[in-house]
Design an enzyme around this catalytic site. Structure first.
Site, short mmCIF file in Angstrom:
data_model
loop_
_atom_site.label_atom_id
_atom_site.label_comp_id
_atom_site.label_asym_id
_atom_site.label_seq_id
_atom_site.Cartn_x
_atom_site.Cartn_y
_atom_site.Cartn_z
N GLU A 26 -41.85 4.36 -15.51
CA GLU A 26 -42.99 3.44 -15.37
C GLU A 26 -44.17 3.84 -16.23
OE1 GLU A 26 -44.67 0.97 -14.34
OE2 GLU A 26 -43.26 -0.07 -13.07
N ASP A 27 -44.90 2.83 -16.73
CA ASP A 27 -46.11 3.13 -17.50
C ASP A 27 -47.39 2.75 -16.74
OD1 ASP A 27 -45.62 0.30 -17.79
OD2 ASP A 27 -47.24 0.30 -19.25
N ASP A 52 -38.89 0.07 -15.87
CA ASP A 52 -39.85 -1.00 -16.05
C ASP A 52 -39.65 -1.50 -17.49
OD1 ASP A 52 -42.24 -2.58 -15.71
OD2 ASP A 52 -43.28 -1.07 -16.88
N LEU A 53 -40.14 -2.68 -17.79
CA LEU A 53 -39.93 -3.22 -19.14
C LEU A 53 -41.18 -3.08 -20.01
CD1 LEU A 53 -38.25 -4.89 -21.19
CD2 LEU A 53 -39.06 -6.95 -20.02
N ASP A 54 -42.24 -3.84 -19.62
CA ASP A 54 -43.45 -3.88 -20.44
C ASP A 54 -44.14 -2.51 -20.43
OD1 ASP A 54 -43.33 -6.71 -21.00
OD2 ASP A 54 -43.87 -7.05 -18.92
N SER A 74 -38.77 -5.01 -13.24
CA SER A 74 -39.98 -5.49 -13.92
C SER A 74 -40.64 -6.63 -13.16
CB SER A 74 -39.58 -5.99 -15.32
OG SER A 74 -40.62 -6.76 -15.89
N ALA A 75 -41.97 -6.69 -13.26
CA ALA A 75 -42.72 -7.78 -12.63
C ALA A 75 -42.65 -9.06 -13.45
CB ALA A 75 -44.19 -7.36 -12.49
N LYS A 114 -45.60 -4.87 -7.36
CA LYS A 114 -45.89 -3.43 -7.32
C LYS A 114 -47.36 -3.28 -6.94
CE LYS A 114 -42.72 -2.90 -11.23
NZ LYS A 114 -42.58 -2.63 -12.67
N LYS A 141 -51.96 -4.08 -16.44
CA LYS A 141 -50.64 -3.48 -16.62
C LYS A 141 -49.89 -3.36 -15.29
CE LYS A 141 -51.27 -1.11 -20.97
NZ LYS A 141 -51.42 0.15 -21.69
N THR A 155 -45.35 -4.84 -24.91
CA THR A 155 -45.75 -6.25 -24.85
C THR A 155 -47.19 -6.43 -24.39
OG1 THR A 155 -44.54 -6.16 -22.81
CG2 THR A 155 -43.55 -7.45 -24.57
C1 BG6 Z 1 -45.72 -6.74 -16.16
C2 BG6 Z 1 -46.85 -6.53 -17.12
O1 BG6 Z 1 -44.57 -6.08 -16.60
O2 BG6 Z 1 -45.42 -8.14 -16.06
C3 BG6 Z 1 -48.06 -7.34 -16.68
O3 BG6 Z 1 -47.19 -5.16 -17.17
C4 BG6 Z 1 -47.67 -8.81 -16.55
O4 BG6 Z 1 -49.11 -7.17 -17.60
C5 BG6 Z 1 -46.50 -8.95 -15.60
O5 BG6 Z 1 -48.78 -9.56 -16.07
C6 BG6 Z 1 -46.02 -10.39 -15.44
O6 BG6 Z 1 -45.49 -10.83 -16.65
P1 BG6 Z 1 -45.06 -12.31 -16.99
O7 BG6 Z 1 -44.26 -12.16 -18.24
O8 BG6 Z 1 -44.24 -12.82 -15.84
O9 BG6 Z 1 -46.32 -13.11 -17.17
MG MG Z 2 -45.14 -1.70 -17.41
#
Ligand code: BG6
Ligand code: MG
Length: 227
Positions: free
Chosen positions: A172-173, A12-14, A117-118, A148, A48, A20
């Site tokens: 994952e966090d 996962d990224l964030d 990542s989402a 997810k 998150k 972030t």
């Molecule tokens: C996830 C974050 O990785 O990405 C969420 O944990 C965030 O908080 C989601 O809403 C979507 O991100 P973005 O950058 O497409 O708005």
């Molecule tokens: Mg995350």
């Protein structure tokens, strides 16, 4: 050959590679303030791992606002523009401790690496922090239809790498992310607190001093697969 051998790691990224959440928080808070309601850091925890539009729905529920889809699209775009203002200023110093060492070790040992990542901003962030080249596959919010805890993002990652899910480990966090890994029949390492990520096979506070050997010891030799 060990059937459970780890051949790929999906990150996962964030919250795993970079923090972030603080920028998401500032941008969502600004939107809430503009609409005259409060949005706390504790509220931000609920966002998150959740997609942008689902995050907005939670924010509007907190503010007790009922808006049309068109208005919601505009608000999400506004919030994203503020968020992008933060992330385009990111650099390599924002990579979380231990991440680069661990990813470098994986590369040296021929473990395949994917992003799961989402976020629709994943490419911008990976470019800013200069780690794009480490990834053999990138699946982000622009490539999935189901958020997810649906396993789509991780299954697509495994497929892009050509590795069976049983040989993949997800990092994952977020609780929704841990559930997504489990739903995809993958093992999962939680990054953060065991109280939140208790369903993961292993929970570590961060990547400091974390190694492939530790991962193998925990996931392959000791802990049985849950399926
Ligand atoms: C996830 C974050 O990785 O990405 C969420 O944990 C965030 O908080 C989601 O809403 C979507 O991100 P973005 O950058 O497409 O708005
Ligand atoms: Mg995350």
């Amino acid at each position: 050959m060990n059937k459970k051998e780890i051949k790929a790691c999906i990150f996962d990224l964030d919250g795993v590679i970079v923090d972030t959440a603080k920028y998401h928080y500032l941008a969502w808070k600004r939107l809430a303030t503009e609409m005259d309601f409060d949005f706390t850091e504790q509220d931000n925890e609920r966002l998150k791992g959740i997609s942008r539009m689902a995050s907005l729905d939670i924010l509007l529920e907190i503010g007790n606002k009922n808006l049309s889809d068109n208005e919601k699209e505009k608000l999400a775009a506004k919030k994203n523009a503020w968020y992008v203002d933060y992330i385009i200023k990111m650099d390599t110093t924002e990579i979380l401790p231990g991440v680069l060492d661990f990813i470098t070790e994986l590369k040296e040992k021929n473990i395949r690496i994917a992003l799961g990542s989402a976020s629709k901003n994943a490419m911008t962030i990976l470019t800013q922090i200069q780690i794009l080249d480490y990834f053999d596959a990138i699946i982000d919010g622009t490539k999935v239809n189901n958020a997810k805890p649906d396993p789509e993002v991780f299954l697509k990652g495994a497929e892009a790498l050509g590795i069976d899910p049983k040989n993949c480990v997800v990092f994952e966090d977020a609780e929704a992310g841990v559930e997504a890994a489990i739903n995809g029949k993958m093992r999962c390492v939680g990054i953060g607190s065991p109280a939140v990520l208790g369903k993961a096979n292993l929970v570590i506070p961060d990547f400091n001093n974390f190694s492939l050997q530790q991962l193998n010891n925990t996931l392959v030799k000791v802990k049985p697969l849950p399926f």
